[in-house]
Scaffold this active site. Structure first.
Site, PDB file in Angstrom:
ATOM      1  CB  SER A 117      31.709  61.755  54.967  1.00  0.00           C
ATOM      2  OG  SER A 117      30.619  62.142  55.769  1.00  0.00           O
ATOM      3  CG  HIS A 122      42.523  50.156  50.118  1.00  0.00           C
ATOM      4  ND1 HIS A 122      43.558  51.035  50.308  1.00  0.00           N
ATOM      5  CD2 HIS A 122      41.595  50.453  51.061  1.00  0.00           C
ATOM      6  CE1 HIS A 122      43.283  51.834  51.330  1.00  0.00           C
ATOM      7  NE2 HIS A 122      42.092  51.498  51.807  1.00  0.00           N
ATOM      8  CB  CYS A 145      28.098  62.114  58.970  1.00  0.00           C
ATOM      9  SG  CYS A 145      29.241  60.911  59.663  1.00  0.00           S
TER      10      CYS A 145
END
EC number: 4.1.1.50
Length: 270
Positions: A117, A122, A145
């Site tokens: 994972s 950003h 996950c």
């Protein structure tokens, strides 16, 4: 009245569902001069630099119960920053794992199984060259996950940024099998992303849902309701403008916010 307990699915092996949360925020301001616009970008780069962003997503990892494997962070020239965090599984404590359709912690530790994972963030500061409008955008992706949903961290994320517009996407991919061999394509109830937000957030924003339930795709757009121009003037105050100028600035700011919220260009204010 006590909440009914969710029926737990007995799985064959690990939970192989992939749950992805994409969370975008926009902060808008008016900076009249080129110098003020440069100061705004510098301010954003200082407040949301790579170190600060790493602190935020480290808290996210804690909320969803992840082991941090590796962190890569970078500040860019002339502006912006990125952080990528790889996270891995941690032993499940079933009594603490809840995907109930309600707001998550601010923050609170929850342990969950996670594997392969990641969390990424950003930033994108930018300015209009003539109109005086400056916009800061941050994109955060949390992919897990395992048993816990990244929606558990949404409440914390929204409170970590000053946001005029927020867009949230949540999707569940893949399937996992129970001990009888039956496939499960989602393992928790969700009717709307809004149900995972705190009441003060829901009251502060106008919200629109676009959901595709049969595909386990959920989308919520949020626009701040209250507009106080004093919160949007950077470098100069209300007293530095005439009443007519303030009205023009307000039209520009509201147009910018509406264009981002609705995703289309609108008639320019004069």
């Amino acid at each position: 009245m006590p909440k009914a307990k969710q029926r737990k699915i007995k799985l064959h092996g690990f939970n192989n569902l992939t749950k992805s949360l994409s969370f975008n925020i926009y902060d808008i301001c008016y900076a009249q001069t080129e110098e003020h616009r440069a100061e705004y970008i510098a301010y954003i780069d200082e407040v949301y630099n790579a170190t600060r962003l790493t602190q935020i997503i480290t808290e996210v990892a804690d909320i969803i119960g992840a082991n941090i494997l590796d962190v890569s962070q970078q500040d860019y020239e002339p502006q912006g920053a990125s952080v990528v965090m790889l996270i891995s599984e941690e032993p499940v404590v079933s009594e603490q794992v809840e995907n109930v359709e309600e707001p998550g912690p601010l923050p609170e530790t929850v342990l969950a199984h996670l594997d392969k994972s990641h969390i990424t963030v950003h930033t994108y500061p930018e300015s209009h060259p003539q109109g005086g409008i400056s916009t800061f955008r941050a994109d955060i992706d949390v992919s897990t996950c395992g048993r816990i949903s990244p929606l558990r961290a949404l409440n914390y994320l929204i409170h970590s940024f000053e946001s005029d517009i927020v867009t949230v996407d949540y999707r569940v991919r893949g399937f996992t099998r129970d001990i009888r061999g039956k496939k499960h394509y989602i393992d928790h109830k969700i009717n709307s992303i809004q149900n995972f937000l705190a009441s003060d957030t829901r009251e502060s924003y106008q919200m629109i849902d676009v959901n595709v339930y049969q595909e386990h795709i959920f989308h919520t757009k949020m626009l701040l309701k209250n507009f106080d121009i004093d919160n949007y003037l950077f470098g100069m105050g209300r007293g530095d403008y005439t009443a007519a100028e303030l009205k023009k600035i307000e039209r520009r700011l509201k147009r910018e916010m509406s264009e981002i919220f609705y995703g289309r260009n609108m008639v320019r204010a004069r």
